[in-house]
Design an enzyme around this catalytic site. Structure first.
Site, PDB file in Angstrom:
ATOM      1  N   LYS A  10       0.765  -1.194  -0.149  1.00  0.00           N
ATOM      2  CA  LYS A  10       0.123   0.212   0.086  1.00  0.00           C
ATOM      3  C   LYS A  10       0.774   1.430  -0.030  1.00  0.00           C
ATOM      4  CE  LYS A  10      -3.562  -2.416   2.477  1.00  0.00           C
ATOM      5  NZ  LYS A  10      -4.396  -2.636   3.738  1.00  0.00           N
ATOM      6  N   TYR A  50     -12.045  -3.250  -2.885  1.00  0.00           N
ATOM      7  CA  TYR A  50     -12.650  -3.538  -1.498  1.00  0.00           C
ATOM      8  C   TYR A  50     -14.379  -3.395  -1.405  1.00  0.00           C
ATOM      9  CZ  TYR A  50      -8.123  -2.425   0.896  1.00  0.00           C
ATOM     10  OH  TYR A  50      -6.826  -2.648   1.237  1.00  0.00           O
ATOM     11  N   ARG A  86      -0.990 -14.518   4.058  1.00  0.00           N
ATOM     12  CA  ARG A  86      -1.728 -13.773   5.242  1.00  0.00           C
ATOM     13  C   ARG A  86      -0.766 -14.300   6.473  1.00  0.00           C
ATOM     14  NH1 ARG A  86      -6.337 -11.857   4.458  1.00  0.00           N
ATOM     15  NH2 ARG A  86      -7.186 -12.275   6.468  1.00  0.00           N
ATOM     16  N   ASN A 113      -1.560  -0.328   7.390  1.00  0.00           N
ATOM     17  CA  ASN A 113      -0.943  -1.635   7.597  1.00  0.00           C
ATOM     18  C   ASN A 113       0.015  -2.290   6.616  1.00  0.00           C
ATOM     19  OD1 ASN A 113      -3.031  -2.412   5.984  1.00  0.00           O
ATOM     20  ND2 ASN A 113      -4.064  -3.795   7.459  1.00  0.00           N
ATOM     21  N   HIS A 116      -1.511  -5.865   1.886  1.00  0.00           N
ATOM     22  CA  HIS A 116      -2.937  -6.541   1.492  1.00  0.00           C
ATOM     23  C   HIS A 116      -2.720  -7.931   0.974  1.00  0.00           C
ATOM     24  CE1 HIS A 116      -6.896  -7.586   0.198  1.00  0.00           C
ATOM     25  NE2 HIS A 116      -6.697  -8.171  -1.000  1.00  0.00           N
ATOM     26  N   GLU A 127      -9.748 -10.688  -7.194  1.00  0.00           N
ATOM     27  CA  GLU A 127      -8.805  -9.400  -7.137  1.00  0.00           C
ATOM     28  C   GLU A 127      -7.810  -9.630  -8.436  1.00  0.00           C
ATOM     29  OE1 GLU A 127      -7.355  -9.833  -3.181  1.00  0.00           O
ATOM     30  OE2 GLU A 127      -9.378  -9.497  -2.335  1.00  0.00           O
TER      31      GLU A 127
HETATM   32  P1  CMP Z   1      -6.658  -5.127   3.979  1.00  0.00           P
HETATM   33  O1  CMP Z   1      -6.164  -6.780   4.435  1.00  0.00           O
HETATM   34  O2  CMP Z   1      -6.393  -4.491   2.685  1.00  0.00           O
HETATM   35  O3  CMP Z   1      -8.252  -5.476   4.001  1.00  0.00           O
HETATM   36  C1  CMP Z   1      -9.091  -4.223   4.341  1.00  0.00           C
HETATM   37  C2  CMP Z   1      -8.402  -2.918   4.981  1.00  0.00           C
HETATM   38  O4  CMP Z   1      -9.349  -2.133   5.722  1.00  0.00           O
HETATM   39  C3  CMP Z   1      -7.471  -3.630   6.096  1.00  0.00           C
HETATM   40  O5  CMP Z   1      -6.517  -4.237   5.160  1.00  0.00           O
HETATM   41  C4  CMP Z   1      -6.992  -2.197   6.610  1.00  0.00           C
HETATM   42  O6  CMP Z   1      -6.164  -1.644   5.976  1.00  0.00           O
HETATM   43  C5  CMP Z   1      -8.528  -1.423   6.635  1.00  0.00           C
HETATM   44  N1  CMP Z   1      -9.070  -1.917   7.927  1.00  0.00           N
HETATM   45  C6  CMP Z   1      -9.739  -2.825   8.333  1.00  0.00           C
HETATM   46  N2  CMP Z   1     -10.342  -2.638   9.426  1.00  0.00           N
HETATM   47  C7  CMP Z   1     -10.092  -1.414   9.727  1.00  0.00           C
HETATM   48  C8  CMP Z   1     -10.581  -0.608  10.803  1.00  0.00           C
HETATM   49  N3  CMP Z   1     -11.332  -1.110  11.838  1.00  0.00           N
HETATM   50  N4  CMP Z   1      -9.996   0.634  10.746  1.00  0.00           N
HETATM   51  C9  CMP Z   1      -9.263   1.283   9.708  1.00  0.00           C
HETATM   52  N5  CMP Z   1      -9.186   0.436   8.710  1.00  0.00           N
HETATM   53  C10 CMP Z   1      -9.236  -0.708   8.742  1.00  0.00           C
END
Ligand code: CMP
Length: 136
Positions: A10, A50, A86, A113, A116, A127
């Site tokens: 990301k 998403y 994962r 984070n 993905h 995807e």
């Molecule tokens: P990802 O694995 O890309 O899948 C969904 C994304 O939403 C996740 O990683 C985070 O970047 C974001 N995300 C999921 N839960 C939350 C949350 N509670 N608050 C903010 N961002 C979130």
């Protein structure tokens, strides 16, 4: 069983100069890169990717974040690649992710984070078609 999975590094990974560090972890594990692209996405592509989250409260800032700058999209291939990626990524919230994982070592955020990874074979198929429609 060999699988393919869609991975995003990301915009925080690119901004923080961690592309090499994160890609290196996937490569060191033994996964193969079968497609890779550096790009900046628009909001519509974020919504497609998403789709299951667009109604959630956390989605508007997530949409702003993933469209905020370039990211790296890639397809990794290998034995049980979906679960392996994962596990390498760690729990969604970087503050709670186990040390040794990408998020556990490098992220302090639930949103920013770093990575993905597709969460199932069905998600991976969906995807990969969004990001790499021409991949054989
Ligand atoms: P990802 O694995 O890309 O899948 C969904 C994304 O939403 C996740 O990683 C985070 O970047 C974001 N995300 C999921 N839960 C939350 C949350 N509670 N608050 C903010 N961002 C979130």
């Amino acid at each position: 069983m060999s699988q393919r999975t869609l991975v995003l590094l990301k915009p925080d990974t690119v901004r923080r100069g961690l592309v090499g560090e994160v890609l290196g972890r996937f490569e060191a594990k033994g996964l193969s890169i079968v497609a890779l692209e550096f790009r900046t996405i628009d909001g519509e592509t974020a919504d497609q990717h998403y789709a299951e989250h667009v109604e959630r409260d956390f989605y508007p800032p997530l949409r702003a974040f993933v469209t905020s700058g370039p990211l790296v999209a890639l397809v990794l291939e290998g034995d049980e690649a979906i679960e392996v990626v994962r596990a390498l990524n760690g729990a969604t919230d970087g503050r709670k992710a186990a040390p040794g994982t990408i998020r556990g070592d490098l992220s302090l955020s639930n949103r920013e984070n770093l990575v993905h990874g597709s969460d199932s074979p069905e998600s991976a198929d969906r995807e990969i078609k969004i990001w790499f429609p021409d991949l054989p």
